[in-house]
Design a protein around this motif. Sequence first.
Motif, short mmCIF file in Angstrom:
data_model
loop_
_atom_site.label_atom_id
_atom_site.label_comp_id
_atom_site.label_asym_id
_atom_site.label_seq_id
_atom_site.Cartn_x
_atom_site.Cartn_y
_atom_site.Cartn_z
N LYS A 51 -4.81 -10.68 6.42
CA LYS A 51 -3.52 -10.01 6.16
C LYS A 51 -2.72 -10.79 5.12
O LYS A 51 -2.09 -10.19 4.24
CB LYS A 51 -2.72 -9.86 7.45
CG LYS A 51 -3.32 -8.84 8.39
CD LYS A 51 -2.58 -8.78 9.71
CE LYS A 51 -3.29 -7.84 10.65
NZ LYS A 51 -2.67 -7.81 11.97
N ILE A 55 -1.44 -9.41 1.29
CA ILE A 55 -0.06 -9.31 0.81
C ILE A 55 0.26 -10.35 -0.27
O ILE A 55 1.38 -10.40 -0.75
CB ILE A 55 0.96 -9.41 1.96
CG1 ILE A 55 0.90 -10.78 2.65
CG2 ILE A 55 0.78 -8.27 2.96
CD1 ILE A 55 2.05 -11.03 3.60
N HIS A 58 2.21 -9.27 -3.34
CA HIS A 58 3.62 -9.02 -3.05
C HIS A 58 4.39 -10.34 -2.98
O HIS A 58 5.54 -10.43 -3.44
CB HIS A 58 3.78 -8.24 -1.75
CG HIS A 58 3.06 -6.93 -1.76
ND1 HIS A 58 3.47 -5.86 -2.53
CD2 HIS A 58 1.94 -6.52 -1.11
CE1 HIS A 58 2.64 -4.85 -2.34
NE2 HIS A 58 1.70 -5.23 -1.49
N ILE A 59 3.77 -11.35 -2.40
CA ILE A 59 4.39 -12.67 -2.33
C ILE A 59 4.56 -13.25 -3.74
O ILE A 59 5.62 -13.77 -4.08
CB ILE A 59 3.57 -13.61 -1.42
CG1 ILE A 59 3.62 -13.11 0.03
CG2 ILE A 59 4.09 -15.05 -1.52
CD1 ILE A 59 2.67 -13.82 0.96
#
Length: 72
Positions: A51, A55, A58-59
């Motif tokens: 997970k 992401i 996005h980070i």
Amino acid sequence: MTFDLNGKKKVQIKNYKGMILIDIWEYWVKDSGQVLPTKKGVSITKDVWQKLKAIMPHIDEAIKRFDSGEGS
């Protein structure tokens, strides 16, 4: 298997009670030269690791916004 991030922080992959864990931990060196973990760290499962990887874009984008002064 251990990967050094910056000398004090390391990522370690280990098997604990049949479960693969990813440790991201801070270490310190005793006067004797022995390297020991501090209380600062986290162990995550493979599912959480997947997970986190998902992401990561996005980070990275959020970091860019903070670097440019747009983050809050």
